[in-house]
Each structure stands twice: as C-alpha cells, then as structure tokens.
Design an enzyme around this catalytic site. Sequence first.
Site, mmCIF file in Angstrom:
data_model
loop_
_atom_site.group_PDB
_atom_site.id
_atom_site.type_symbol
_atom_site.label_atom_id
_atom_site.label_comp_id
_atom_site.label_asym_id
_atom_site.label_seq_id
_atom_site.Cartn_x
_atom_site.Cartn_y
_atom_site.Cartn_z
ATOM 1 N N GLU A 38 0.835 -1.191 0.000
ATOM 2 C CA GLU A 38 0.000 0.000 0.000
ATOM 3 C C GLU A 38 0.876 1.250 0.000
ATOM 4 O O GLU A 38 0.599 2.227 -0.697
ATOM 5 C CB GLU A 38 -0.915 -0.026 1.234
ATOM 6 C CG GLU A 38 -1.822 1.165 1.391
ATOM 7 C CD GLU A 38 -2.851 1.292 0.272
ATOM 8 O OE1 GLU A 38 -2.934 0.389 -0.571
ATOM 9 O OE2 GLU A 38 -3.540 2.328 0.240
ATOM 10 N N LYS A 124 27.228 5.094 23.141
ATOM 11 C CA LYS A 124 28.158 5.665 22.160
ATOM 12 C C LYS A 124 28.096 4.802 20.908
ATOM 13 O O LYS A 124 28.613 3.694 20.864
ATOM 14 C CB LYS A 124 29.581 5.708 22.708
ATOM 15 C CG LYS A 124 30.530 6.435 21.757
ATOM 16 C CD LYS A 124 31.833 6.815 22.415
ATOM 17 C CE LYS A 124 32.613 7.808 21.577
ATOM 18 N NZ LYS A 124 32.970 7.309 20.249
ATOM 19 N N LYS A 298 26.767 12.771 30.004
ATOM 20 C CA LYS A 298 26.727 14.214 29.779
ATOM 21 C C LYS A 298 26.064 14.886 30.979
ATOM 22 O O LYS A 298 25.037 14.385 31.462
ATOM 23 C CB LYS A 298 25.926 14.537 28.516
ATOM 24 C CG LYS A 298 26.564 13.993 27.231
ATOM 25 C CD LYS A 298 25.668 14.176 26.015
ATOM 26 C CE LYS A 298 26.339 13.546 24.788
ATOM 27 N NZ LYS A 298 25.425 13.475 23.634
HETATM 28 S S1 IVH Z 1 28.110 13.854 21.665
HETATM 29 C C1 IVH Z 1 29.498 17.328 22.642
HETATM 30 N N1 IVH Z 1 26.941 11.545 21.956
HETATM 31 O O1 IVH Z 1 31.525 10.029 19.185
HETATM 32 C C2 IVH Z 1 30.088 16.147 22.084
HETATM 33 N N2 IVH Z 1 28.739 11.686 20.426
HETATM 34 O O2 IVH Z 1 34.169 11.869 19.861
HETATM 35 C C3 IVH Z 1 29.559 15.838 20.740
HETATM 36 N N3 IVH Z 1 29.233 9.579 19.259
HETATM 37 O O3 IVH Z 1 32.235 11.625 16.383
HETATM 38 C C4 IVH Z 1 29.311 14.411 20.540
HETATM 39 N N4 IVH Z 1 27.632 8.397 20.190
HETATM 40 O O4 IVH Z 1 29.863 10.864 16.345
HETATM 41 C C5 IVH Z 1 27.905 12.215 21.337
HETATM 42 N N5 IVH Z 1 25.762 9.556 22.298
HETATM 43 C C6 IVH Z 1 26.738 10.247 21.673
HETATM 44 C C7 IVH Z 1 27.577 9.640 20.716
HETATM 45 C C8 IVH Z 1 28.579 10.387 20.118
HETATM 46 C C9 IVH Z 1 28.613 8.379 19.315
HETATM 47 C C10 IVH Z 1 30.400 9.883 18.395
HETATM 48 C C11 IVH Z 1 30.267 11.166 17.653
HETATM 49 C C12 IVH Z 1 31.635 11.776 17.627
HETATM 50 C C13 IVH Z 1 32.384 10.980 18.612
HETATM 51 C C14 IVH Z 1 32.835 11.909 19.698
#
Ligand code: IVH
Length: 704
Positions: A38, A124, A298
Amino acid sequence: MLRPMNSEAERAAALRATLQHHAHQYYVLDAPQIPDAEYDRLFLELQALEQAHPELRTPDSPTQRIGGRVLDGLVPVRHALPMLSIRTETDTTAEGARAFDARVRRELALPEDSPPVEYNAELKFDGLAINLRYEGGVLVQATTRGDGETGEDVTQNVRTIGRIPLRLVGEAPPLIEIRGEAYMRRDDFERLNALQREKGGKTFINPRNTAAGAIRQLDPAGMVDKKLSFFAYGLGEIRGWAQPPTHSGTLDAIAAFGVPVNADRRVVQGADGLVAFHVEIAAKRDQLPFDIDGVVYKVNSIALQQRMGFVTREPRWAVAHKYPAQEQLTRLNAIDIQVGRTGKLTPVAKLEPVFVGGTTVSNATLHNLFELRRKGVRVGDTVIVRRAGDVIPEIVGRVGVDPQTALPSPPEGVTSPGGAGSTWRPREHYVPNFRMPRSCPVCGSAVQREKQGIDHRCTGGLFCAAQRKQALLHFAGRRAMDIEGLGDKLVDQLVDGGLIRTLPELYKLGVAKLSALERMADKSAANLVAALEQSKRTTLARFLYALGIRHVGEATAKDLAAHFGSLDRVMDANEAQLLEVNDVGPVVAKSIYTFFQQPHNREVVEQLRAAGIRWDEHEGVAAAGPKPLAGLTVVLTGTLPTLTRDEAKALLEAAGAKVAGSVSRKTTYVVAGEEAGSKLDKARELGVPVLDEAGLRGLVSGAA
Ligand code: IVH
C-alpha cells in the site's frame, strides 16, 4: 476532463503527508499501519504526479530520497558551529565513571556535601557523525564531521536513509541542526555480507566502515544495498527555538520532531548512577542490534554545561566511557576444518587466545577457501579478529593489508603500489599455506567442490560423524521433531561414544543406556526418554523438515506435505511431479528426488516409522483425509478480530485450501480484516469475493 491544477497540488501534498506519516510509523516507531504494498502504491502515485507536474516536486518529498547524481567529489562545508569530539575515558572499569564525576564536581567547585550532579547517560554509537540541517522543518543539508570545523556535503546519500525524516514532524523551528550518528545495524551488515559471499564478491569489514564508506561515496546508487540507520544525540546551530533546559529534554524534543533517538538513555544521579548504567549496558551490549564502543555521560543541565565550557575541541561536561574493543589483533596459529550438517567444509582459524568484545576468542570462522584467499591470510600471520554481539567471531583481515582491497593472489612480479609507509601492501607473491583437504578430516570420504560453487563438501553423508551430529541436532530441533533436552553436548557423547550411528537409533535409547553416560543423572535420562516418546507424535511437515534434506526448509516441507498428503507419495515422486509443488524449482526437486533414491535414506525413514513416529493426517496438513477446500486459493489481508494470521492460515490449510500471498485471477477468496490495504483493492478490482473472519470460519466449518 482536466482537473484544476490546485487539486493536483492538494493531492500531492496529501500524499506527501501520508507517506511521511507511514515512513515515521515504519522506521522510527517500528509500528507499520499499512502493508508495504500500500505504501508503494501511494509512493508510485506521488511519483507519477510529480513526473507529470515537476513543479509539484518539493525537496521534502519522499520521492526525493532516491535518484541523486554521481558526484565528481564531495563538496566541503564549513560548520556553523564546530562539531566537537568527546574526551575518552579508557579505564573500562567502574572507576572511569567515578573519575569523570569527580572531575565535574571539581570544575563546578561543588562542596563535598552538595547533592549529586544529574547526568544523562546514553550509548556511544559506532558509526559516522552527521549534521542534519533543517530549515523551516525541511532537510536542506547533511554533512559529515570532517575535522570538526569543515565537513563534507553528503546530502544525497543521507536522503536515502529511511529513518531520517525529510520533513520534521509538528511545528518545526525556522532553523535547527540535529546531530547524530549514521550507523548500520548488525543484521543489515550480516545480510549484506551473506549476499556478497553468495556472489563470491568482497565482504565488508564491519558495520562502521561500511556505513562510513557508504555515506561518503560519490554515486548514490551504492546506497541501495546498504541499509543505514541513524540516532540523534545533540544539536548544532538553532534559530527561533527555545531549547529545553536539559540535555534529556532536548533529546525528547528531537524525538518529538520524528528524528530517531535511542531509547537506552537514562537520567541518573551522581557517580553511582553512571556506574549502574555502565554495568547495565555492558550486560546487554551483545543483544543490541548495533555496535557500540561505549557509553557517553553528559551533564544534564544545559546551564551547567555552559558554565563548564570546553578544552580545545572537547566539552568538559561530557565523557565517553569505553568497553573492551570488538576488534583485536592476534596470531593465526592454524586453520582447521569444520564439517557441517550438509557436509560443508568451513575453514576455522585457530587463534592465539585473545580478549575481544568481552570474551576470550580462540576460534574464528574463515567462511570458505575463496574468502580466505581474498583476505590474503596465511597461518602465522597477525590477523584482525572481530566479535560483535552474538555473531560468530570472524577474521576480517591481516595486518598490513586493507581487507577491503586485498588482492586475492597477485601475479608474480607485481610490486607494491602502496610504497613504504603505506598500510596497504598486497602480499607480494601471496602463496596460501593452506589447502582444502581432498578427503573429509572427520570420516575420510572424498571432498567435492560444487561446480561453479564456492563451497567444498564431504560426500560421506550420514556415514560422517560430523554430519551425523549436526543431522541429529537438526532432527531434534524445536521446529523439527522438538526433542527437548537433546543438545550438542549430549549429541557429542552419543555419537562419539558409539551409542548412535543412525537417526532411528535415537528411539532405541533407554534410561539404562543413557544413565551410563557421564554427567547424566537418572532423572535427566528419564526426561529425555519421555521427550523422545513425546516427539513421536508429530506432523508430516515437521518430519519431512527433520530429515534434513538439502534445500528443504520448513516452508518447502509444509508445501510438500500439503501437496502430496502422504509420506509414501513424497518418497515415490519423480522430479517432474515434485516440480508441481508450490515454490519447488529444479534444484530442490532434484535434491528431494536424489535423497529418496538412496536406499540408506529410505531405510532410515522405514526404521523411524517402525519406531512409532506418526502424524495425524488431519492436523496442520490436510493429507489423505477429506480435503474439502482442496483447489481453493485464499489470500489473507489485514488484522482479523480474533485469529492471528498463522491461525487463520492453519485452519485453511487443514481444510485443504492453499493460502497465497498475492491476489490474482486465480484467487478464490480474500479474507480481509482491519486495515486491509492494496490486496483488498485488488480483490474488488478483480471481483474476487471478500470474506471477514466469520465468513472464514463458516467456510472452514461448512467444509468440515
Ligand atoms: S556527543 C558534545 N553523543 O563520538 C560532544 N557523540 O568523539 C559531541 N558519538 O564523532 C558528541 N555516540 O559521532 C555524542 N551519544 C553520543 C555519541 C557520540 C557516538 C560519536 C560522535 C563523535 C564521537 C565523539
């Protein structure tokens, strides 16, 4: 008559909204409300409208996900706000979390007796960071992180990711950048590699590399077989929007815009909360459908985040807390051969034990000879081992060779194109120091390579102990004879101890013989004997499946049972008669025919029947008994009020009807429930009678 233009514009807008709604239900909420067919019908209607009136095409139209051009190169884009990275806490123990909390408290100058800091703990993801720029709610640009200041425009590839909305749901701000990770699920990765293996093509190393490679490719056509997914974890530039005061609230808001946000996130208090999250996720890491390499903590309050600020490119308010890596280097000590149920020989790497993805690995599959050669590995090499989730550990390549481009066997005299210092170095004069054996290492029978196939097989059949073990396990399986308690340890004991040489001997095992086995208590022996007894009452379809005939899976076994109705008729069918069965092609027909031509297979069947295995001819498959609905073809669609799809199907099949997947002129009835889609339309179009559940019951009971 030509309809006025504005009604076509309205129809296009309505189609766009409907398709967006259903894409959200499907990809983000995992709760589809309409059948795929659909969706496709609506999609095609919109596509046709847009083709006739290109001015109706909008950048957020679902049709614009596909069909981008091949690019000359990726265009650099300067980020409005730099894309940060996160400091990594490499201490994989709980101490890593405590160290971060202590640092946060110190930097915020919190007195010792002040309440714990609130954090948002999340996963992560192991993929590629992407910035999604939405203007007026419409996706206008997608960029990679690049060096954090400047990324690359990957909009046309990102548009193909079904989970990323082209238009935000609800009232969107004038400008919002949503940041997150594009990744590939493990099952999508395994499917892709299985397909490559089947084609004899190159396989991909891991989901992360595959996702990153796919997003950065110049030709969007390469996205077709690579199904990517996405999770948002933060924001970039925003204009005209009041961001919630916490990170967790921000993620909720992003989710409300229809952008996927992972559900494994928690608001926790202090170091103890962080540690508990780390432990919780460690325990379920293997069961997650995608790879993670850790968790991220965080500080939850945006005001506190702002107070803490950054050191170079890393915020002081966030940290990545790692888990043990899923890829490790180790030495390939030897290559063994494993023999499977159908005799397939699989080269298995014997490794110097190494800790990967949370367990010690000493074996890893090499799949087949050709994959081994393509990877250019030799006994004695240092290799990369990958173990992720429940997937069997794998060798992805050897150090010094890029497994994506490794040459199978470069001709003599070829010099390295990589030069000194390059990591890519095809092995000069690659001479594999492993050969497939000519005879089966378990039973000594001849090994054959299938014509044009990539697999080598032992020809020993059930004479081969390895095949016998696998055959027993298959026979006893839940979907076959369902013999509870007959697992691999016990099968090893039974076969190695010489207690069982053929399947029928299973039913000659008594409590006395079983109790004599090591580690077998009287009670478990009695339980197994009872389970064996119970398994004797089965269905013809299960029995046919349990025999383990090559190419006969559950579905084919059911079709065979329904078509022939009795075991003797299946056994005596020639290839032409077998070809008449639903979905049975020449390869399957030949396999079934050959199986029953072997005197020893017939003997096995006779002995099983003599052991008392029996099936009720009316149950599940309508067999020799009356088949009142024989010759009728019924199609089920939508949700019935009380019967599940499987139950309705079973009822119909028991009465001899064939249940088909699509409506055609050959369809006798369509049974339609709630939210029946295109199949119902088709039935009406073709004038096929439509029944509801009561009608279905009437049909079946009237027939009985
Ligand atoms: S926050 C303020 N949250 O990890 C920091 N990054 O070194 C900005 N990544 O290339 C990133 N999971 O792509 C954040 N839950 C998550 C994440 C995440 C994976 C990766 C992100 C970045 C690397 C940070």
